[in-house]
Enzyme design. Structure first.
Site, PDB file in Angstrom:
ATOM      1  N   GLY A  12       0.784  -1.229   0.000  1.00  0.00           N
ATOM      2  CA  GLY A  12       0.000   0.000   0.000  1.00  0.00           C
ATOM      3  C   GLY A  12       0.815   1.278   0.000  1.00  0.00           C
ATOM      4  O   GLY A  12       0.306   2.338   0.387  1.00  0.00           O
ATOM      5  N   ASN A  14       1.744   3.023  -2.556  1.00  0.00           N
ATOM      6  CA  ASN A  14       1.092   3.967  -3.479  1.00  0.00           C
ATOM      7  C   ASN A  14      -0.207   4.510  -2.888  1.00  0.00           C
ATOM      8  O   ASN A  14      -0.493   5.701  -2.996  1.00  0.00           O
ATOM      9  CB  ASN A  14       0.816   3.298  -4.829  1.00  0.00           C
ATOM     10  CG  ASN A  14       2.061   3.234  -5.680  1.00  0.00           C
ATOM     11  OD1 ASN A  14       2.513   4.252  -6.190  1.00  0.00           O
ATOM     12  ND2 ASN A  14       2.636   2.050  -5.804  1.00  0.00           N
ATOM     13  N   LEU A  85      -4.023  -7.127  -7.602  1.00  0.00           N
ATOM     14  CA  LEU A  85      -3.583  -8.268  -8.405  1.00  0.00           C
ATOM     15  C   LEU A  85      -4.724  -9.079  -9.013  1.00  0.00           C
ATOM     16  O   LEU A  85      -4.513 -10.183  -9.503  1.00  0.00           O
ATOM     17  CB  LEU A  85      -2.682  -9.183  -7.560  1.00  0.00           C
ATOM     18  CG  LEU A  85      -1.397  -8.516  -7.081  1.00  0.00           C
ATOM     19  CD1 LEU A  85      -0.533  -9.488  -6.293  1.00  0.00           C
ATOM     20  CD2 LEU A  85      -0.608  -7.942  -8.253  1.00  0.00           C
ATOM     21  N   ASN A 102      -4.907   2.435 -13.578  1.00  0.00           N
ATOM     22  CA  ASN A 102      -3.961   1.478 -12.998  1.00  0.00           C
ATOM     23  C   ASN A 102      -2.541   2.017 -13.130  1.00  0.00           C
ATOM     24  O   ASN A 102      -2.246   2.791 -14.044  1.00  0.00           O
ATOM     25  CB  ASN A 102      -4.061   0.148 -13.753  1.00  0.00           C
ATOM     26  CG  ASN A 102      -3.139  -0.927 -13.178  1.00  0.00           C
ATOM     27  OD1 ASN A 102      -3.037  -1.096 -11.960  1.00  0.00           O
ATOM     28  ND2 ASN A 102      -2.453  -1.654 -14.051  1.00  0.00           N
ATOM     29  N   HIS A 104       1.320   0.509 -13.627  1.00  0.00           N
ATOM     30  CA  HIS A 104       2.087  -0.698 -13.936  1.00  0.00           C
ATOM     31  C   HIS A 104       3.573  -0.366 -13.820  1.00  0.00           C
ATOM     32  O   HIS A 104       4.022   0.657 -14.354  1.00  0.00           O
ATOM     33  CB  HIS A 104       1.753  -1.182 -15.357  1.00  0.00           C
ATOM     34  CG  HIS A 104       2.392  -2.498 -15.651  1.00  0.00           C
ATOM     35  ND1 HIS A 104       1.891  -3.690 -15.172  1.00  0.00           N
ATOM     36  CD2 HIS A 104       3.520  -2.810 -16.337  1.00  0.00           C
ATOM     37  CE1 HIS A 104       2.670  -4.672 -15.566  1.00  0.00           C
ATOM     38  NE2 HIS A 104       3.665  -4.179 -16.268  1.00  0.00           N
TER      39      HIS A 104
HETATM   40  C1  GRF Z   1       3.713  -1.253  -7.302  1.00  0.00           C
HETATM   41  O1  GRF Z   1       4.995  -1.437  -7.790  1.00  0.00           O
HETATM   42  C2  GRF Z   1       2.723  -1.112  -8.428  1.00  0.00           C
HETATM   43  O2  GRF Z   1       3.234  -0.492  -9.553  1.00  0.00           O
HETATM   44  C3  GRF Z   1       2.470  -2.546  -8.746  1.00  0.00           C
HETATM   45  O3  GRF Z   1       2.429  -3.195  -7.511  1.00  0.00           O
HETATM   46  C4  GRF Z   1       3.216  -2.476  -6.571  1.00  0.00           C
HETATM   47  C5  GRF Z   1       2.316  -2.143  -5.424  1.00  0.00           C
HETATM   48  O4  GRF Z   1       2.998  -1.668  -4.346  1.00  0.00           O
HETATM   49  N1  GRF Z   1       1.393  -2.725  -9.653  1.00  0.00           N
HETATM   50  P1  GRF Z   1       2.233  -0.966  -3.128  1.00  0.00           P
HETATM   51  O5  GRF Z   1       1.185  -1.940  -2.618  1.00  0.00           O
HETATM   52  O6  GRF Z   1       1.627   0.305  -3.639  1.00  0.00           O
HETATM   53  O7  GRF Z   1       3.297  -0.733  -2.108  1.00  0.00           O
END
Ligand code: GRF
Length: 188
Positions: A12, A14, A85, A102, A104
């Site tokens: 989490g 992000n 996911l 999203n 990526h």
């Molecule tokens: C990030 O690298 C995002 O780009 C990818 O999964 C990771 C998630 O990390 N799709 P977090 O849960 O935000 O720490």
């Protein structure tokens, strides 16, 4: 006030960054966190910030109606996928056309598609001796990682960089840019 839901499955980082950036604004608010992994870090960030967090199981996720009802109940305007996911189904894409975003951790269309997530992405970039990687922020459609690209940011990879170094560089890009791209997109 534009109401966001963030869907995630992991630590989490992000989500937390978006939550923090929203605190500085009056026009956008994170109103709901949805997670499919019990105990994931994203849930703790929601709790620490007084945001409703709902853990959904896989059969609830398969029934798109369940998710749709939840999104409607919380009057969600935009859906942000931050390390989520699971696939978003057609019903949700139709109910939120070009309103699901999203991130990526690579430069799509390279290193995208089913199974390309987390360290698998960075391992593949490393194996192929790429000289750069980056992030792609894109709209979500019914196919993994194929919706229209909103923005990309790149970073150089040194010959000595290991997958974990590539991941750190990519994560730094995510933290620097993802919230800004979200705000620019939803406020257009
Ligand atoms: C990030 O690298 C995002 O780009 C990818 O999964 C990771 C998630 O990390 N799709 P977090 O849960 O935000 O720490």
């Amino acid at each position: 006030m534009i109401r966001l839901a963030i869907l995630g499955s992991g630590s989490g980082s992000n989500a937390l960054n978006i939550i923090e950036k929203c605190k500085e604004r009056l026009d956008v608010q994170v109103c709901l966190i949805i997670c499919n992994v019990p105990g994931a870090g994203i849930l703790q960030h929601a709790e620490n910030n007084g945001i409703t967090a709902i853990t959904v199981n896989n059969s609830e996720l398969k029934s798109e109606q369940f998710l749709l009802d939840l999104l409607r109940q919380y009057q969600i305007d935009w859906i942000i996928l931050a390390g989520f996911l699971r696939k978003i189904g057609p019903k949700i894409c139709q109910a939120y056309p070009n309103k699901v975003i999203n991130i990526h951790p690579a430069l799509l269309p390279k290193y995208g598609g089913k199974g390309m997530y987390g360290h698998f992405v960075h391992d593949a970039v490393f194996q192929n001796k790429e000289s750069q990687s980056g992030i792609t922020v894109h709209f979500v459609n019914e196919h993994y990682d194929e919706g229209n690209i909103i923005a990309q940011f790149t970073v150089s990879i040194a010959p000595t960089d290991l997958p974990k170094d590539i991941e750190s560089k990519v994560r730094a890009l995510e933290i620097a840019h993802f919230p800004t791209v979200i705000f620019e997109t939803i406020l257009k």
